[in-house]
Design an enzyme around this catalytic site. Structure first.
Site, short mmCIF file in Angstrom:
data_model
loop_
_atom_site.label_atom_id
_atom_site.label_comp_id
_atom_site.label_asym_id
_atom_site.label_seq_id
_atom_site.Cartn_x
_atom_site.Cartn_y
_atom_site.Cartn_z
N CYS A 48 0.85 -1.19 0.00
CA CYS A 48 0.00 0.00 0.00
C CYS A 48 0.88 1.25 0.00
CB CYS A 48 -0.92 0.01 1.23
SG CYS A 48 -2.06 1.41 1.25
N ASP B 273 0.47 3.76 1.68
CA ASP B 273 0.46 4.34 3.03
C ASP B 273 1.89 4.61 3.52
OD1 ASP B 273 0.33 4.48 6.00
OD2 ASP B 273 -1.79 4.04 5.67
N ARG C 280 3.10 4.73 6.28
CA ARG C 280 3.54 3.99 7.47
C ARG C 280 3.95 2.55 7.17
NH1 ARG C 280 -2.05 5.05 10.34
NH2 ARG C 280 -2.62 4.53 8.20
N HIS D 76 -2.19 -3.97 4.96
CA HIS D 76 -1.99 -3.57 6.36
C HIS D 76 -3.33 -3.25 7.01
CE1 HIS D 76 -2.54 0.90 5.89
NE2 HIS D 76 -2.38 0.56 4.62
N CYS E 164 -6.04 0.13 6.91
CA CYS E 164 -5.83 0.68 5.57
C CYS E 164 -6.96 1.67 5.21
CB CYS E 164 -5.78 -0.45 4.54
SG CYS E 164 -5.44 0.14 2.87
CO CO Z 1 -3.41 1.27 2.99
#
Ligand code: CO
Length: 212
Positions: A43, A45, A47, A99, A102
């Protein structure tokens, strides 16, 4: 006022120094070429940085990231990364890593109109609908969302197995596709044990003939 992005340039300078202090040939060796063993589809993302959470170095992981780590059959970007990784870099493992928490999955489970990104997330709504019987049985909203994150990863691993690149590789060599989920809460990766390593695991309708 100092621009916040300057921190990135400063950080880079510091990182170069650190790397060179440990190994003066670090960059000249990397510049010779790459031979990563893994393709990571994760992803976007911020993090979930592939190298950092797996404690791997530059050169070890070929990476593709998009919102909610999806493998979409019309995504020329993902398909190009996959073809290059499998046919030219000869990676041995393709990993889809989702994750918990999400934002993409959350948005897809919601009814709000989110604009263009909603089209990308439409595929996730299909996964929800196809697994409604499982998801609707989970009373806790958080647990339901976590299960949806896992089902998404399982679906994307399945989508990888459906591609001609993966099937072609299976004819000639070993290649494994894995589905993992990363926890933002404890930093741990969970293997969903939905591995594909042979065309025999794939439903006949998705199998291509005539690949060499
Ligand atoms: Co995500």
């Amino acid at each position: 006022m100092k621009a916040s992005y300057e921190k990135l340039i400063k950080g880079n300078e510091q990182w170069v120094k650190e790397k060179l202090s440990l190994d003066p040939n670090y960059f000249s060796n990397l510049a010779k070429g790459q031979k990563p063993e893994f393709l990571w589809i994760g992803c976007s993302d911020s993090r979930v940085p592939a190298n950092e959470i797996t404690k791997t170095e530059s050169g070890e992981v070929f990476v593709h990231r998009n919102i909610a780590n999806q493998v979409i059959h019309t995504d020329i970007n993902m398909l190009s990364v996959l073809q290059y990784a499998v046919e030219y870099l000869h990676v041995k493992h393709v990993i889809v890593c989702g994750h918990y928490g999400c934002g993409g999955v959350k948005a897809a489970m919601d009814h709000s109109y989110v604009g263009l990104v909603g089209r990308w997330l439409a595929h996730l709504k299909d996964i929800y609908q196809n697994n409604k019987h499982i998801l609707d049985e989970i009373p806790d909203a958080n647990e339901r969302e976590n299960r949806m994150v896992e089902l998404n990863v399982i679906e994307q691993v399945h989508n990888l197995a459906k591609t001609s690149f993966i099937q072609k590789a299976w004819k000639n060599r070993e290649l494994e596709i894995h589905g993992w989920v990363y926890s933002l809460h404890n930093g741990k990766i969970k293997d969903l044990n939905c591995k594909y390593e042979s065309i025999d695991q794939l439903e006949p309708i998705y199998r291509f003939s005539g690949l060499d």
